[in-house]
Scaffold this motif. Structure first.
Motif, PDB file in Angstrom:
ATOM      1  N   SER A  70       0.840  -1.196   0.000  1.00 40.68           N
ATOM      2  CA  SER A  70       0.000   0.000   0.000  1.00 40.68           C
ATOM      3  C   SER A  70       0.871   1.239   0.000  1.00 40.68           C
ATOM      4  CB  SER A  70      -0.902   0.020   1.243  1.00 40.68           C
ATOM      5  OG  SER A  70      -1.606   1.241   1.346  1.00 40.68           O
ATOM      6  N   ASP A  71       0.360   2.334  -0.590  1.00 39.12           N
ATOM      7  CA  ASP A  71       1.013   3.625  -0.390  1.00 39.12           C
ATOM      8  C   ASP A  71       1.049   3.908   1.106  1.00 39.12           C
ATOM      9  OD1 ASP A  71       0.930   3.787  -3.109  1.00 39.12           O
ATOM     10  OD2 ASP A  71      -0.581   5.363  -3.204  1.00 39.12           O
ATOM     11  N   VAL A  72       2.144   4.437   1.588  1.00 38.48           N
ATOM     12  CA  VAL A  72       2.249   4.829   2.986  1.00 38.48           C
ATOM     13  C   VAL A  72       2.340   6.352   3.027  1.00 38.48           C
ATOM     14  CG1 VAL A  72       3.621   4.700   5.091  1.00 38.48           C
ATOM     15  CG2 VAL A  72       3.321   2.656   3.678  1.00 38.48           C
ATOM     16  N   ARG A  73       1.290   6.975   3.494  1.00 39.07           N
ATOM     17  CA  ARG A  73       1.185   8.428   3.475  1.00 39.07           C
ATOM     18  C   ARG A  73       1.174   8.995   4.890  1.00 39.07           C
ATOM     19  NH1 ARG A  73      -0.343  10.370  -1.530  1.00 39.07           N
ATOM     20  NH2 ARG A  73      -0.802   8.733  -3.068  1.00 39.07           N
ATOM     21  N   ALA A  74       1.556  10.253   5.009  1.00 38.43           N
ATOM     22  CA  ALA A  74       1.498  10.922   6.305  1.00 38.43           C
ATOM     23  C   ALA A  74       0.046  11.034   6.758  1.00 38.43           C
ATOM     24  CB  ALA A  74       2.130  12.303   6.203  1.00 38.43           C
ATOM     25  N   LEU A  75      -0.176  10.928   8.059  1.00 39.64           N
ATOM     26  CA  LEU A  75      -1.520  11.095   8.597  1.00 39.64           C
ATOM     27  C   LEU A  75      -1.763  12.553   8.984  1.00 39.64           C
ATOM     28  CD1 LEU A  75      -2.000   7.938  10.859  1.00 39.64           C
ATOM     29  CD2 LEU A  75      -2.513   8.233   8.428  1.00 39.64           C
ATOM     30  N   LYS A  76      -3.031  12.905   9.054  1.00 36.63           N
ATOM     31  CA  LYS A  76      -3.448  14.242   9.476  1.00 36.63           C
ATOM     32  C   LYS A  76      -4.833  14.108  10.098  1.00 36.63           C
ATOM     33  CE  LYS A  76      -4.811  15.133   4.647  1.00 36.63           C
ATOM     34  NZ  LYS A  76      -4.696  16.083   3.510  1.00 36.63           N
ATOM     35  N   GLN A 133      -5.872   5.284   1.717  1.00 38.92           N
ATOM     36  CA  GLN A 133      -4.750   4.577   2.341  1.00 38.92           C
ATOM     37  C   GLN A 133      -4.453   5.125   3.745  1.00 38.92           C
ATOM     38  OE1 GLN A 133      -4.864   5.696  -0.781  1.00 38.92           O
ATOM     39  NE2 GLN A 133      -3.667   4.433  -2.200  1.00 38.92           N
ATOM     40  N   MET A 134      -4.727   6.411   3.960  1.00 35.06           N
ATOM     41  CA  MET A 134      -4.542   6.979   5.291  1.00 35.06           C
ATOM     42  C   MET A 134      -5.463   6.291   6.292  1.00 35.06           C
ATOM     43  SD  MET A 134      -4.494  11.027   4.329  1.00 35.06           S
ATOM     44  CE  MET A 134      -3.203  11.763   3.323  1.00 35.06           C
ATOM     45  N   SER A 135      -6.722   6.161   5.897  1.00 36.17           N
ATOM     46  CA  SER A 135      -7.705   5.564   6.808  1.00 36.17           C
ATOM     47  C   SER A 135      -7.473   4.081   7.006  1.00 36.17           C
ATOM     48  CB  SER A 135      -9.121   5.800   6.272  1.00 36.17           C
ATOM     49  OG  SER A 135      -9.360   5.063   5.083  1.00 36.17           O
ATOM     50  N   ASN A 136      -6.955   3.394   5.988  1.00 38.29           N
ATOM     51  CA  ASN A 136      -6.709   1.960   6.138  1.00 38.29           C
ATOM     52  C   ASN A 136      -5.713   1.680   7.260  1.00 38.29           C
ATOM     53  OD1 ASN A 136      -8.456   1.421   4.063  1.00 38.29           O
ATOM     54  ND2 ASN A 136      -6.860   1.113   2.522  1.00 38.29           N
ATOM     55  N   PHE A 137      -4.790   2.596   7.454  1.00 31.04           N
ATOM     56  CA  PHE A 137      -3.837   2.447   8.553  1.00 31.04           C
ATOM     57  C   PHE A 137      -4.469   2.872   9.881  1.00 31.04           C
ATOM     58  CE2 PHE A 137       0.095   4.304  10.749  1.00 31.04           C
ATOM     59  CZ  PHE A 137       0.435   3.085  11.324  1.00 31.04           C
ATOM     60  N   LEU A 188       5.639   4.840  11.550  1.00 30.02           N
ATOM     61  CA  LEU A 188       5.150   5.413  10.296  1.00 30.02           C
ATOM     62  C   LEU A 188       6.301   6.134   9.614  1.00 30.02           C
ATOM     63  CD1 LEU A 188       3.069   6.283   8.186  1.00 30.02           C
ATOM     64  CD2 LEU A 188       2.383   8.137   9.721  1.00 30.02           C
ATOM     65  N   GLU A 189       6.794   5.553   8.522  1.00 33.10           N
ATOM     66  CA  GLU A 189       7.824   6.171   7.705  1.00 33.10           C
ATOM     67  C   GLU A 189       7.229   6.388   6.322  1.00 33.10           C
ATOM     68  OE1 GLU A 189      12.482   5.562   6.291  1.00 33.10           O
ATOM     69  OE2 GLU A 189      11.512   4.048   7.556  1.00 33.10           O
ATOM     70  N   VAL A 190       6.894   7.632   6.021  1.00 36.43           N
ATOM     71  CA  VAL A 190       6.179   7.969   4.798  1.00 36.43           C
ATOM     72  C   VAL A 190       6.937   7.475   3.568  1.00 36.43           C
ATOM     73  CG1 VAL A 190       5.299   9.862   3.381  1.00 36.43           C
ATOM     74  CG2 VAL A 190       5.102   9.974   5.876  1.00 36.43           C
ATOM     75  N   GLY A 191       6.200   6.802   2.677  1.00 38.38           N
ATOM     76  CA  GLY A 191       6.794   6.276   1.455  1.00 38.38           C
ATOM     77  C   GLY A 191       7.558   4.989   1.641  1.00 38.38           C
ATOM     78  N   VAL A 192       7.597   4.494   2.881  1.00 38.18           N
ATOM     79  CA  VAL A 192       8.367   3.276   3.154  1.00 38.18           C
ATOM     80  C   VAL A 192       7.514   2.215   3.840  1.00 38.18           C
ATOM     81  CG1 VAL A 192      10.408   2.294   4.281  1.00 38.18           C
ATOM     82  CG2 VAL A 192      10.505   4.607   3.322  1.00 38.18           C
ATOM     83  N   LYS A 193       7.079   2.503   5.069  1.00 37.16           N
ATOM     84  CA  LYS A 193       6.410   1.462   5.838  1.00 37.16           C
ATOM     85  C   LYS A 193       5.669   2.069   7.029  1.00 37.16           C
ATOM     86  CE  LYS A 193       7.657  -3.042   7.909  1.00 37.16           C
ATOM     87  NZ  LYS A 193       8.809  -3.930   8.231  1.00 37.16           N
ATOM     88  N   SER A 194       4.531   1.479   7.363  1.00 36.88           N
ATOM     89  CA  SER A 194       3.843   1.821   8.605  1.00 36.88           C
ATOM     90  C   SER A 194       3.449   0.524   9.298  1.00 36.88           C
ATOM     91  CB  SER A 194       2.610   2.694   8.346  1.00 36.88           C
ATOM     92  OG  SER A 194       1.670   2.023   7.516  1.00 36.88           O
ATOM     93  N   VAL A 195       3.413   0.559  10.630  1.00 34.10           N
ATOM     94  CA  VAL A 195       3.201  -0.666  11.410  1.00 34.10           C
ATOM     95  C   VAL A 195       2.262  -0.378  12.577  1.00 34.10           C
ATOM     96  CG1 VAL A 195       4.289  -2.479  12.790  1.00 34.10           C
ATOM     97  CG2 VAL A 195       5.531  -1.478  10.833  1.00 34.10           C
ATOM     98  N   MET A 196       1.333  -1.295  12.804  1.00 35.26           N
ATOM     99  CA  MET A 196       0.549  -1.260  14.036  1.00 35.26           C
ATOM    100  C   MET A 196       0.527  -2.660  14.637  1.00 35.26           C
ATOM    101  SD  MET A 196      -3.311  -0.721  12.598  1.00 35.26           S
ATOM    102  CE  MET A 196      -3.868  -1.443  11.047  1.00 35.26           C
ATOM    103  N   GLU A 254       1.549  -4.717   8.831  1.00 38.54           N
ATOM    104  CA  GLU A 254       2.524  -3.827   8.201  1.00 38.54           C
ATOM    105  C   GLU A 254       2.007  -3.381   6.831  1.00 38.54           C
ATOM    106  OE1 GLU A 254       6.151  -5.982   7.854  1.00 38.54           O
ATOM    107  OE2 GLU A 254       6.475  -6.159  10.030  1.00 38.54           O
ATOM    108  N   TYR A 255       2.088  -2.089   6.552  1.00 38.44           N
ATOM    109  CA  TYR A 255       1.803  -1.544   5.228  1.00 38.44           C
ATOM    110  C   TYR A 255       3.142  -1.177   4.599  1.00 38.44           C
ATOM    111  CZ  TYR A 255      -3.062  -1.263   6.709  1.00 38.44           C
ATOM    112  OH  TYR A 255      -4.332  -1.578   7.150  1.00 38.44           O
ATOM    113  N   ILE A 256       3.441  -1.772   3.455  1.00 42.23           N
ATOM    114  CA  ILE A 256       4.746  -1.596   2.823  1.00 42.23           C
ATOM    115  C   ILE A 256       4.556  -0.892   1.481  1.00 42.23           C
ATOM    116  CG2 ILE A 256       6.857  -2.741   2.064  1.00 42.23           C
ATOM    117  CD1 ILE A 256       5.986  -5.144   3.806  1.00 42.23           C
ATOM    118  N   ASP A 257       5.289   0.196   1.278  1.00 44.25           N
ATOM    119  CA  ASP A 257       5.145   1.018   0.078  1.00 44.25           C
ATOM    120  C   ASP A 257       6.142   0.552  -0.983  1.00 44.25           C
ATOM    121  OD1 ASP A 257       4.929   3.053  -1.835  1.00 44.25           O
ATOM    122  OD2 ASP A 257       4.422   4.536  -0.296  1.00 44.25           O
TER     123      ASP A 257
END
Length: 356
Positions: A67-73, A82-86, A232-240, A263-266
């Motif tokens: 998945s795209d890994v994007r910054a959250l807001k 993709q923001m909400s999926n994380f 959360l590393e934008v463009g790389v990976k996010s983990v919960m 893990e969401y991997i970009d």
């Protein structure tokens, strides 16, 4: 909550379905948005509710998702799903939209809508807590709906979904329109009918945040869900990871949570790269597969999950574009012809025949 009385419009919707004027999916969407349970809606048209056959999930393990890994807001300003999926691992929703088109209560236990859709009674699911142990109440629901109505917040797409609750002069929620009448009940009073609110509650920018929300989901990490973010590393990976310190309300309703880690991997946007990652066993699931790649993933034995969605085709002709030395799109007649060639019964097309 108790099963609500049959909405006056439900019989009309069922008759339209029986005459072939409404698809089953559209009937289910409209009927459940008015407060019918999914089982009651199926029963109204004389159809048995489909049973879900699922393998018994294994406890534990890690799921790796391309998945795209994007910054959250602030979730109300989310502009990518993709923001909400994380963040939905800990920031949950009042309502969940199902594959068959129906709406399923989530943080709400249910809702009732009056005959002309000018009053909604929302019943909050009892026993839900935030992951800091505090109870989730009607005040939290009212707080979120009120903040969704704030048209002064740049990028707040929820405001367009809550338009019937907004005072056009103040650009805020209409005074007295959103009231927590007790700890588990919220009453919405609208000046005009609106049958779209429940659908708006299910959309991806409608994640429920706490009343002390700072605006950054990664800073707060407070929610009602079963997971908590750890990276959360934008463009790389996010983990919960599963929140071992929080007893999730959904276990009794849905089962689980089963996974230890998600893990969401970009891998970028190139589907060739996605396919290579799948073949190399670097991911277990894809955010999406398109076109010819659907068959390619079929060929390596991956299970396919399909959900019907809508798309809008947008055509923007460049009036200065040259083709064989000519500028065909500078001629308004060509642009009008393109607009007239679109069948609006098949697709929505945003096109200005004058400006292109």
């Amino acid at each position: 909550m108790d099963t609500p009385a049959l909405h006056p419009a439900a019989q009309t919707l069922a008759a339209e379905h029986d005459r072939g004027e409404l698809s089953r999916r559209e009937f289910l969407t409209r009927a459940t948005s008015l407060g019918l349970t999914t089982a009651a809606a199926y029963g109204l048209i004389g159809v048995a509710m489909p049973s879900e056959v699922r393998a018994q999930p294994a406890q534990g393990g890690t799921l790796r998702i391309q998945s795209d890994v994007r910054a959250l807001k602030d979730p109300r300003t989310y502009d990518w799903p993709q923001m909400s999926n994380f963040s939905r691992g800990w920031l949950e929703y009042l309502v969940e939209y199902q594959r068959d088109g129906s709406f399923k209560p989530m943080l709400l236990a249910g809702w009732e809508v009056n005959a002309d859709a000018t009053q909604y009674t929302l019943s909050v699911r009892p026993g839900v807590t935030w992951n800091d142990g505090t109870p989730f109440t009607a005040a939290d629901v009212a707080f979120n709906i009120t903040r969704w109505c704030d048209q002064t917040v740049e990028g707040n797409s929820m405001a367009s979904r809550m338009a019937s609750l907004i005072d056009p002069e103040t650009k805020q929620a209409i005074e007295g329109a959103i009231v927590a009448t007790d700890d588990l009940t919220v009453t919405l009073t609208l000046p005009t009918p609106d049958i779209t609110l429940i659908a708006g509650f299910s959309d991806y920018p409608a994640a429920i945040v706490p009343q002390d929300f700072s605006g950054d989901p990664m800073a707060d990490r407070k929610g009602t869900g079963p997971f908590v973010p750890v990276d959360l590393e934008v463009g790389v990976k996010s983990v919960m990871v599963r929140n071992e310190d929080h007893t999730w309300w959904g276990t009794e309703v849905y089962g689980g949570p089963y996974l230890d880690r998600i893990e969401y991997i970009d891998f970028g946007t190139d589907q060739v790269t996605h396919f290579s990652a799948a073949e190399a066993d670097e991911v277990d699931m894809l955010y999406e597969s398109l076109g010819e790649f659907v068959e390619l993933f079929d060929s390596i034995g991956w299970n396919k999950s399909e959900t019907i969605t809508a798309n809008t085709v947008v055509i923007r002709t460049n009036q200065n574009a040259e083709i064989d030395g000519q500028k065909p799109y500078s001629d308004v007649r060509v642009r009008r012809a393109l607009a007239l060639a679109v069948s609006n019964c098949e697709q929505a097309c945003n096109f200005d025949p004058v400006t292109g």
